[in-house]
Design a protein around this motif. Structure first.
Motif, mmCIF file in Angstrom:
data_model
loop_
_atom_site.group_PDB
_atom_site.id
_atom_site.type_symbol
_atom_site.label_atom_id
_atom_site.label_comp_id
_atom_site.label_asym_id
_atom_site.label_seq_id
_atom_site.Cartn_x
_atom_site.Cartn_y
_atom_site.Cartn_z
ATOM 1 N N LEU A 55 1.255 -0.988 0.190
ATOM 2 C CA LEU A 55 -0.107 -0.284 0.094
ATOM 3 C C LEU A 55 1.015 1.196 0.216
ATOM 4 N N VAL A 56 0.021 2.311 -0.402
ATOM 5 C CA VAL A 56 1.047 3.599 -0.329
ATOM 6 C C VAL A 56 1.203 4.186 0.917
ATOM 7 N N CYS A 75 -3.468 9.266 11.754
ATOM 8 C CA CYS A 75 -4.259 8.054 11.054
ATOM 9 C C CYS A 75 -3.051 7.535 10.137
ATOM 10 N N THR A 76 -2.975 6.085 9.497
ATOM 11 C CA THR A 76 -2.234 5.165 8.618
ATOM 12 C C THR A 76 -3.382 4.840 7.495
ATOM 13 N N VAL A 90 -13.623 -4.235 11.078
ATOM 14 C CA VAL A 90 -13.761 -2.842 10.389
ATOM 15 C C VAL A 90 -12.056 -2.826 9.404
ATOM 16 N N LEU A 91 -11.290 -2.914 8.254
ATOM 17 C CA LEU A 91 -10.873 -2.393 8.110
ATOM 18 C C LEU A 91 -10.759 -0.987 6.976
ATOM 19 N N GLN A 92 -10.085 -0.405 7.719
ATOM 20 C CA GLN A 92 -10.211 1.048 6.456
ATOM 21 C C GLN A 92 -9.205 0.331 5.874
ATOM 22 N N ILE A 93 -9.042 1.153 3.966
ATOM 23 C CA ILE A 93 -7.783 1.379 3.726
ATOM 24 C C ILE A 93 -7.911 2.168 2.760
ATOM 25 N N VAL A 98 0.214 -0.732 -4.279
ATOM 26 C CA VAL A 98 1.647 0.320 -5.166
ATOM 27 C C VAL A 98 1.175 -0.620 -6.678
ATOM 28 N N GLN A 99 1.985 -0.158 -7.213
ATOM 29 C CA GLN A 99 1.872 -0.630 -9.150
ATOM 30 C C GLN A 99 3.025 -1.993 -8.827
#
Length: 267
Positions: A55-56, A75-76, A90-93, A98-99
């Motif tokens: 993840l970016v 927050c991340t 709950v997973l917040q993205i 990343v490509q």
């Protein structure tokens, strides 16, 4: 390798038997907006975050701040919130993958899901409205997908709710006598995550909405009401009427959803 779940406190966190709700980065960011509403409305505390190199990296202030004191909390890019009473995680993205690492992220996510022993997983997603085929233009813009492992548990629940399953479309548009396939344009890893979950026997449902880029708050509310029909996050006051925006708590970070306004110094 599974992503490393880092708990916020010193104590270990167990998600065994919990329901997991997570968004997929997709058109309009509807999944993330929906998760924002869930966390804000239920007042879910953060219990940890997912460390993944797929993840970016993102860092910012607390998007669910309620006081001046907690507004400075960090927050991340991927954080986990949970309710022990509701057995809900709950997973917040908050950032894109990343490509070139989409497959790795799917493997990491599914590995964590299996290790955590969630009872069911709900993926919130969206798809381009302008890519709909003829049969998708009429009626509700909401669709669902369910893995065989989940259907063996819920039975005919979705038929009882009168939900519409995501239609398969011709592999080659405009040619009817060809193989039909599942297509979720604009849905990011939705299709592949669903396919992997079917293969690995994970009880997973995808709830999605057809939409376009823009003000996607109405789409998020629509998707959230869709979810609430199945998993009663908050009790409906009227079974025949959808929940209104006033019944969901808008997070403080949405005040700047479209920027901070036009500087008065320009005039």
């Amino acid at each position: 390798m599974a992503p490393l779940f880092m708990p916020s406190g010193a104590a270990a966190v167990s998600f065994r038997g919990y329901t997991l709700v997570t968004p997929v980065v997709s058109v309009g960011n509807v999944g993330q907006l929906t998760v924002d509403l869930i966390i804000s409305t239920l007042g879910l505390p953060r219990v940890g975050y997912i460390h993944s190199d797929c993840l970016v990296p993102v860092v910012g202030n607390n998007p669910y701040a309620t006081t001046l004191e907690n507004s400075a909390e960090i927050c991340t890019s991927s954080e986990v919130y949970a309710s022990t009473d509701q057995k809900l995680a709950v997973l917040q993205i908050r950032s894109p993958i990343v490509q070139g690492k989409q497959r790795s992220f799917r493997q990491q996510l599914l590995s964590w899901i299996k290790e955590s022993e969630f009872s069911r997983v709900v993926v919130l997603s969206s798809s381009y409205a302008h890519h709909r085929v003829d049969q998708q233009l009429v009626g509700t813009p909401l669709r669902y997908l369910a893995t065989p492992a989940l259907l063996s548990v819920v039975g005919d629940k979705f038929q009882t709710l009168k939900w519409k399953e995501m239609e398969k479309v011709p592999a080659f548009p405009g040619i009817s006598e060809v193989e039909m396939e599942l297509s979720v344009p604009g849905g990011g890893i939705t299709k592949s995550l669903y396919a992997d979950s079917c293969t690995e026997g994970i009880p997973l449902a995808v709830l999605l909405i057809f939409c376009s880029e823009g003000d996607n708050i109405p789409d998020a509310l629509n998707l959230l009401n869709f979810l609430n029909e199945w998993i009663q996050l908050i009790e409906k006051t009227n079974d025949r009427q959808p929940m209104t925006q006033q019944q969901w708590k808008i997070p403080s970070s949405w005040q700047l959803l479209f920027g901070s306004g036009i500087p008065s110094a320009l005039f």
